[in-house]
Motif scaffolding. Structure first.
Motif, short mmCIF file in Angstrom:
data_model
loop_
_atom_site.label_atom_id
_atom_site.label_comp_id
_atom_site.label_asym_id
_atom_site.label_seq_id
_atom_site.Cartn_x
_atom_site.Cartn_y
_atom_site.Cartn_z
N ILE A 14 33.55 14.42 1.76
CA ILE A 14 33.61 14.62 -0.31
C ILE A 14 34.19 15.58 -0.65
O ILE A 14 34.47 15.57 -1.64
CB ILE A 14 32.00 16.46 0.08
N GLU A 15 34.79 16.97 0.26
CA GLU A 15 36.29 17.33 -0.19
C GLU A 15 37.69 16.10 -1.14
O GLU A 15 38.76 16.89 -1.78
CB GLU A 15 36.58 18.60 0.70
N ALA A 16 37.81 15.29 0.14
CA ALA A 16 39.12 14.48 -0.41
C ALA A 16 38.54 13.62 -1.09
O ALA A 16 39.31 13.46 -2.06
CB ALA A 16 38.99 13.77 1.87
N MET A 17 37.25 13.58 -1.47
CA MET A 17 36.92 12.30 -2.41
C MET A 17 37.08 12.86 -3.97
O MET A 17 37.51 12.04 -4.86
CB MET A 17 35.21 11.31 -2.25
N ALA A 18 36.68 14.65 -3.96
CA ALA A 18 36.73 14.83 -4.54
C ALA A 18 38.24 15.32 -5.11
O ALA A 18 38.39 15.52 -6.63
CB ALA A 18 36.13 16.58 -4.91
N ARG A 19 38.75 15.63 -4.45
CA ARG A 19 40.53 15.44 -4.51
C ARG A 19 41.17 14.48 -5.56
O ARG A 19 41.37 14.62 -6.38
CB ARG A 19 41.09 16.48 -3.17
N GLY B 94 28.05 9.67 -6.32
CA GLY B 94 29.16 10.36 -7.68
C GLY B 94 28.12 11.77 -8.13
O GLY B 94 29.53 12.27 -8.87
N GLY B 95 27.21 11.91 -8.27
CA GLY B 95 26.72 12.66 -8.76
C GLY B 95 26.83 14.38 -8.14
O GLY B 95 27.53 15.65 -8.22
N PHE B 96 26.92 14.44 -6.76
CA PHE B 96 27.08 14.72 -5.39
C PHE B 96 28.26 14.94 -5.58
O PHE B 96 29.11 16.33 -5.21
CB PHE B 96 27.05 13.78 -4.11
N LEU B 97 29.58 14.28 -5.87
CA LEU B 97 31.18 14.76 -6.44
C LEU B 97 30.68 15.08 -7.45
O LEU B 97 31.62 16.42 -7.49
CB LEU B 97 31.64 13.19 -6.40
N ALA B 98 30.13 14.93 -8.71
CA ALA B 98 30.41 15.77 -9.38
C ALA B 98 30.46 17.26 -9.51
O ALA B 98 31.37 18.46 -10.24
CB ALA B 98 29.86 14.80 -10.56
N LEU B 99 29.04 17.90 -8.62
CA LEU B 99 29.25 19.01 -8.15
C LEU B 99 29.96 19.68 -8.13
O LEU B 99 30.21 20.83 -7.38
CB LEU B 99 27.24 18.64 -7.88
N VAL C 294 33.18 18.99 -7.31
CA VAL C 294 34.29 19.10 -8.34
C VAL C 294 34.45 20.24 -9.64
O VAL C 294 34.60 21.12 -9.21
CB VAL C 294 34.46 17.96 -9.52
N ALA C 295 32.85 20.20 -9.77
CA ALA C 295 32.77 21.88 -10.67
C ALA C 295 32.52 23.11 -9.87
O ALA C 295 32.68 23.82 -10.57
CB ALA C 295 31.11 21.58 -11.28
N ALA C 296 32.16 23.08 -8.00
CA ALA C 296 32.13 24.48 -7.90
C ALA C 296 33.61 24.46 -7.30
O ALA C 296 34.07 25.88 -8.02
CB ALA C 296 31.68 24.37 -6.20
N THR C 297 34.82 23.48 -7.16
CA THR C 297 35.55 23.93 -7.20
C THR C 297 36.80 23.75 -8.41
O THR C 297 37.73 24.50 -8.14
CB THR C 297 36.80 23.03 -5.75
N SER C 298 36.47 23.27 -9.32
CA SER C 298 37.42 24.14 -10.48
C SER C 298 36.50 23.55 -11.50
O SER C 298 36.16 23.48 -12.51
CB SER C 298 37.79 22.12 -11.13
N PRO C 299 36.09 25.30 -11.51
CA PRO C 299 35.03 25.93 -12.19
C PRO C 299 35.63 25.97 -13.44
O PRO C 299 35.00 25.83 -14.83
CB PRO C 299 34.33 27.22 -11.81
N GLU C 300 36.82 26.41 -14.08
CA GLU C 300 37.59 26.56 -15.24
C GLU C 300 38.18 25.35 -15.90
O GLU C 300 38.05 25.00 -16.76
CB GLU C 300 38.45 27.64 -15.24
N ALA D 149 31.23 5.65 5.53
CA ALA D 149 31.77 7.04 5.23
C ALA D 149 31.52 8.07 4.99
O ALA D 149 31.20 9.23 5.16
CB ALA D 149 33.52 6.58 5.10
N ALA D 150 30.74 7.81 3.83
CA ALA D 150 30.58 8.43 2.63
C ALA D 150 29.37 9.22 2.44
O ALA D 150 28.86 10.52 2.83
CB ALA D 150 29.86 7.45 1.27
N ALA D 151 28.46 8.77 3.87
CA ALA D 151 27.15 8.73 4.29
C ALA D 151 27.38 10.29 5.50
O ALA D 151 26.85 11.19 5.72
CB ALA D 151 26.42 8.34 5.10
N ARG D 152 28.67 10.13 6.35
CA ARG D 152 28.96 11.02 7.42
C ARG D 152 29.54 12.10 6.50
O ARG D 152 29.19 12.75 7.46
CB ARG D 152 30.48 10.24 7.99
N ALA D 153 30.19 11.78 5.56
CA ALA D 153 30.51 13.01 4.75
C ALA D 153 29.63 13.71 4.40
O ALA D 153 29.35 15.59 4.19
CB ALA D 153 31.41 12.42 3.46
N ALA D 154 27.95 13.65 4.08
CA ALA D 154 26.92 13.98 3.00
C ALA D 154 26.84 14.91 4.11
O ALA D 154 25.80 16.30 3.71
CB ALA D 154 26.52 12.70 2.36
N ALA D 155 26.71 14.43 5.00
CA ALA D 155 25.16 14.90 6.98
C ALA D 155 26.66 16.54 6.66
O ALA D 155 25.84 16.63 7.40
CB ALA D 155 25.97 14.00 7.48
#
Length: 304
Positions: free
Chosen positions: A93-98, A120-125, A127-133, A228-234
C-alpha cells in the motif's frame, strides 16, 4: 515523459495522456484540464484511483460534464495501460501510494482531492494519512478495507462472510499460476455472455449494466496485480489512518459484497472527520450504477 492527446469518451474535454516513471514501473496518466485552465502549481485537481479489478475507465460515468478543475485519471502500475515494466513483487500500500504522489509531483500539483474506488479508496486514505498537508479531501467508493484485508489474511475462515472476494481470490490465484495464458483466458471469457453472470454479485441490477462495461471489466482483470494488492492489504496497519485530517466521504452500496456496513462503522472510529453514506439500490460499483447520486455527494464534499 511521452505525451499524447485523446478525445474523452464523454466528449467533455480532451484528455492529455502521459507516461511517467514511478518506483513500481511506468505509469499512464490522463489529465483533463478544467474550465478555469491548467494551473498545476495553484489548482487543486480531482484525482481518481481505480480498484484492483479495473482501470481509469471505471470512472467514465463520472466524467459526463466539463470539470471546473483538472481531473487526473491514473492507471496504477500493474493495471490498464500501466502493465508494461511494472513490478508487482514490490507492491505494498505504501509503495502504490508513493507511486500516486510521484505522478502528481511530476505533473506539478501541490494539493489534491482524491476519489478512490475499492482498492483505490484504500490508497486514497493512505495518501491522506501520509500527506495530510497536501490532501484537501477524500471520497472513497466501496473502499475495500477491514473486511477484505481480513479475508485476504484468512480466506477459508472468511468464506461465508465474503464469498465473492474469496471466490475471486481463488480464481485469480489459478489464473496467475498460468502466467500470460491466465490473463488471456480471462480476457477471452470477458468478451462472452458468461462474463455477465460472473460479475452479477457486484451489481444491484446486473441486467442494467451495459455490455461495454462488462467487457471492460473483463479486459481490465490482472491476476498477478490483484494478488499483490490483496497481499498488501492483508499486511496493512490501519492505525495510520488516525492521522487523516481532511474531510472524508465514505460510500458503500446497500448491496455491496466487498464493503460491509461494519467497515464504515470501523472507519468512523478511526478517522476524525468522516461522513459515511450508503448508496441505495447499488452494489460495489456506485460510480457505474449511480453516478449522478455519487457526483452530487462529491460536489457537497468539495463545496466551501
Amino acid at each position: 515523459m511521452s505525451v499524447q492527446q485523446e478525445t474523452a469518451p464523454s466528449g467533455a474535454a480532451t484528455l492529455r495522456r502521459s507516461i511517467l516513471r514511478t518506483e513500481l514501473g511506468p505509469c499512464t496518466v490522463r489529465v483533463q484540464h478544467g474550465t478555469d485552465g491548467p494551473r498545476p502549481a495553484t489548482g487543486t485537481p480531482d484525482v481518481y484511483l481505480h480498484g484492483a479489478a479495473g482501470s481509469w475507465t471505471t470512472f467514465l460515468p463520472l466524467l459526463s460534464r466539463a470539470p471546473a478543475h483538472d481531473r487526473v485519471l491514473i492507471d496504477l502500475p500493474g493495471w490498464g495501460d500501466s502493465t508494461s515494466g511494472c513490478r508487482p513483487e514490490r507492491f505494498s500500500i505504501e509503495a502504490m501510494a508513493r507511486a500516486v504522489t510521484e505522478v502528481l509531483d511530476s505533473l506539478g500539483y501541490q494539493r489534491w482531492n482524491l476519489v478512490g474506488h475499492s482498492m483505490g479508496g484504500f490508497l486514497a486514505l493512505h495518501v491522506a494519512a501520509t500527506s495530510p498537508e497536501r490532501t484537501a479531501s477524500v471520497a472513497t467508493i466501496s473502499a475495500t478495507t477491514f473486511g477484505v484485508a481480513g479475508a485476504a489474511r484468512r480466506p477459508l475462515r472468511s468464506l461465508f462472510r465474503f464469498p465473492a472476494f474469496v471466490g475471486m481470490l481463488t480464481v485469480m490465484r489459478a489464473m496467475a499460476a498460468l502466467g500470460p495464458a491466465g490473463s488471456a483466458l480471462i480476457r477471452a471469457v470477458g468478451t462472452t455472455p458468461v462474463m455477465r453472470p460472473l460479475l452479477a454479485p457486484f451489481f444491484a441490477d446486473p441486467a442494467a449494466i451495459s455490455p461495454q462495461v462488462i467487457r471492460g471489466l473483463g479486459l481490465d482483470a490482472r491476476p498477478a496485480s490483484f494478488l499483490a494488492a490483496a497481499r498488501a492489504a492483508a499486511r496493512y496497519d490501519f492505525s495510520q489512518w488516525r492521522g487523516i485530517s481532511c474531510p472524508v466521504l465514505a460510500l458503500r452500496g446497500d448491496r455491496d459484497v466487498f464493503t460491509p456496513a461494519s467497515d464504515l462503522i470501523r472507519l468512523a472510529a478511526v478517522i476524525p472527520h468522516i461522513q459515511p453514506a450508503t448508496v441505495p439500490d447499488c452494489g460495489h460499483f456506485a460510480n457505474i450504477e449511480r453516478p449522478e447520486y455519487v457526483q452530487a455527494l462529491l460536489d457537497d464534499l468539495r463545496r466551501p
